[in-house]
Design a protein around this motif. Sequence first.
Motif, PDB file in Angstrom:
ATOM      1  N   ARG A  25     -43.389 -84.772  28.214  1.00 22.68           N
ATOM      2  CA  ARG A  25     -44.076 -84.496  26.912  1.00 22.68           C
ATOM      3  C   ARG A  25     -43.525 -84.254  25.816  1.00 22.68           C
ATOM      4  O   ARG A  25     -44.095 -84.811  24.904  1.00 22.68           O
ATOM      5  CB  ARG A  25     -44.689 -83.052  27.148  1.00 22.68           C
ATOM      6  CG  ARG A  25     -45.373 -81.901  26.630  1.00 22.68           C
ATOM      7  CD  ARG A  25     -45.436 -80.582  27.016  1.00 22.68           C
ATOM      8  NE  ARG A  25     -43.978 -79.682  26.598  1.00 22.68           N
ATOM      9  CZ  ARG A  25     -44.231 -79.661  28.374  1.00 22.68           C
ATOM     10  NH1 ARG A  25     -44.315 -79.384  29.022  1.00 22.68           N
ATOM     11  NH2 ARG A  25     -42.337 -78.721  27.977  1.00 22.68           N
ATOM     12  N   ARG A  26     -42.034 -84.325  25.784  1.00 21.92           N
ATOM     13  CA  ARG A  26     -41.851 -84.815  24.531  1.00 21.92           C
ATOM     14  C   ARG A  26     -41.710 -86.146  23.985  1.00 21.92           C
ATOM     15  O   ARG A  26     -41.674 -86.205  22.645  1.00 21.92           O
ATOM     16  CB  ARG A  26     -40.134 -84.489  24.508  1.00 21.92           C
ATOM     17  CG  ARG A  26     -39.721 -83.086  24.932  1.00 21.92           C
ATOM     18  CD  ARG A  26     -37.618 -82.810  24.862  1.00 21.92           C
ATOM     19  NE  ARG A  26     -38.192 -81.227  24.771  1.00 21.92           N
ATOM     20  CZ  ARG A  26     -36.699 -81.170  25.383  1.00 21.92           C
ATOM     21  NH1 ARG A  26     -36.130 -82.333  26.004  1.00 21.92           N
ATOM     22  NH2 ARG A  26     -36.054 -79.688  25.604  1.00 21.92           N
ATOM     23  N   GLY A  35     -45.591 -89.660  15.254  1.00 24.99           N
ATOM     24  CA  GLY A  35     -45.714 -91.330  15.237  1.00 24.99           C
ATOM     25  C   GLY A  35     -44.739 -91.767  15.031  1.00 24.99           C
ATOM     26  O   GLY A  35     -44.657 -93.532  14.486  1.00 24.99           O
ATOM     27  N   MET A  36     -43.106 -91.178  16.068  1.00 25.37           N
ATOM     28  CA  MET A  36     -42.194 -91.563  16.186  1.00 25.37           C
ATOM     29  C   MET A  36     -42.215 -93.514  17.009  1.00 25.37           C
ATOM     30  O   MET A  36     -42.911 -93.514  17.921  1.00 25.37           O
ATOM     31  CB  MET A  36     -40.875 -91.426  16.389  1.00 25.37           C
ATOM     32  CG  MET A  36     -40.867 -89.714  15.346  1.00 25.37           C
ATOM     33  SD  MET A  36     -39.726 -88.286  16.310  1.00 25.37           S
ATOM     34  CE  MET A  36     -38.227 -89.437  16.307  1.00 25.37           C
ATOM     35  N   TYR A  44     -33.106 -90.380  20.134  1.00 27.31           N
ATOM     36  CA  TYR A  44     -33.699 -88.584  19.790  1.00 27.31           C
ATOM     37  C   TYR A  44     -33.112 -88.006  20.954  1.00 27.31           C
ATOM     38  O   TYR A  44     -32.851 -86.841  20.977  1.00 27.31           O
ATOM     39  CB  TYR A  44     -34.965 -87.724  19.176  1.00 27.31           C
ATOM     40  CG  TYR A  44     -34.981 -86.886  18.511  1.00 27.31           C
ATOM     41  CD1 TYR A  44     -34.891 -86.037  18.229  1.00 27.31           C
ATOM     42  CD2 TYR A  44     -36.080 -86.193  19.343  1.00 27.31           C
ATOM     43  CE1 TYR A  44     -34.368 -85.078  17.467  1.00 27.31           C
ATOM     44  CE2 TYR A  44     -36.403 -84.861  19.256  1.00 27.31           C
ATOM     45  CZ  TYR A  44     -35.774 -84.338  18.429  1.00 27.31           C
ATOM     46  OH  TYR A  44     -35.257 -82.576  17.847  1.00 27.31           O
ATOM     47  N   LEU A  45     -33.792 -88.289  21.716  1.00 30.74           N
ATOM     48  CA  LEU A  45     -33.983 -87.705  23.149  1.00 30.74           C
ATOM     49  C   LEU A  45     -32.641 -88.280  24.876  1.00 30.74           C
ATOM     50  O   LEU A  45     -32.344 -87.336  25.398  1.00 30.74           O
ATOM     51  CB  LEU A  45     -35.572 -88.273  24.049  1.00 30.74           C
ATOM     52  CG  LEU A  45     -36.018 -87.426  23.264  1.00 30.74           C
ATOM     53  CD1 LEU A  45     -37.895 -88.182  24.177  1.00 30.74           C
ATOM     54  CD2 LEU A  45     -36.193 -86.125  23.672  1.00 30.74           C
ATOM     55  N   GLY A  46     -32.332 -89.408  23.921  1.00 27.34           N
ATOM     56  CA  GLY A  46     -30.388 -89.549  24.621  1.00 27.34           C
ATOM     57  C   GLY A  46     -30.974 -90.553  25.495  1.00 27.34           C
ATOM     58  O   GLY A  46     -30.319 -90.158  26.946  1.00 27.34           O
ATOM     59  N   ILE A  47     -32.422 -91.570  26.009  1.00 27.67           N
ATOM     60  CA  ILE A  47     -33.361 -92.588  26.438  1.00 27.67           C
ATOM     61  C   ILE A  47     -33.247 -93.891  25.927  1.00 27.67           C
ATOM     62  O   ILE A  47     -33.076 -94.079  25.216  1.00 27.67           O
ATOM     63  CB  ILE A  47     -34.192 -91.937  27.042  1.00 27.67           C
ATOM     64  CG1 ILE A  47     -35.416 -91.372  26.408  1.00 27.67           C
ATOM     65  CG2 ILE A  47     -33.394 -90.146  28.052  1.00 27.67           C
ATOM     66  CD1 ILE A  47     -36.747 -90.730  26.964  1.00 27.67           C
ATOM     67  N   SER A  48     -33.139 -94.247  27.517  1.00 28.47           N
ATOM     68  CA  SER A  48     -33.271 -96.044  26.970  1.00 28.47           C
ATOM     69  C   SER A  48     -34.762 -95.950  26.768  1.00 28.47           C
ATOM     70  O   SER A  48     -36.176 -95.332  26.702  1.00 28.47           O
ATOM     71  CB  SER A  48     -33.586 -96.659  28.465  1.00 28.47           C
ATOM     72  OG  SER A  48     -34.494 -96.473  28.860  1.00 28.47           O
TER      73      SER A  48
END
Length: 86
Positions: A25-26, A35-36, A44-48
Amino acid sequence: IALSHGAPELVEAGAMVRELPLQCRRAFLLKKVYGMSQRDIAAYLGISESTVEKHVAKGLLRCWTYLQQYDAAPAPRRRFTGRDHG
């Protein structure tokens, strides 16, 4: 995602988005509402970036599926009052 339906349908679509897993969801909202870029979302989320792409695709699929089901449902009937509200 562009929604061409009215407010009640938009509320229901919002409820559908809230049912996505939290991280999905994020990523979906950051991409489609804010629009990022995938790169910025990943940082920002620390994921790939690949995971961001998968989350966004999952969100789009759920939205598409929801809209297909909603479009197949019969539209509610409006009562005619004899007055022009336009």
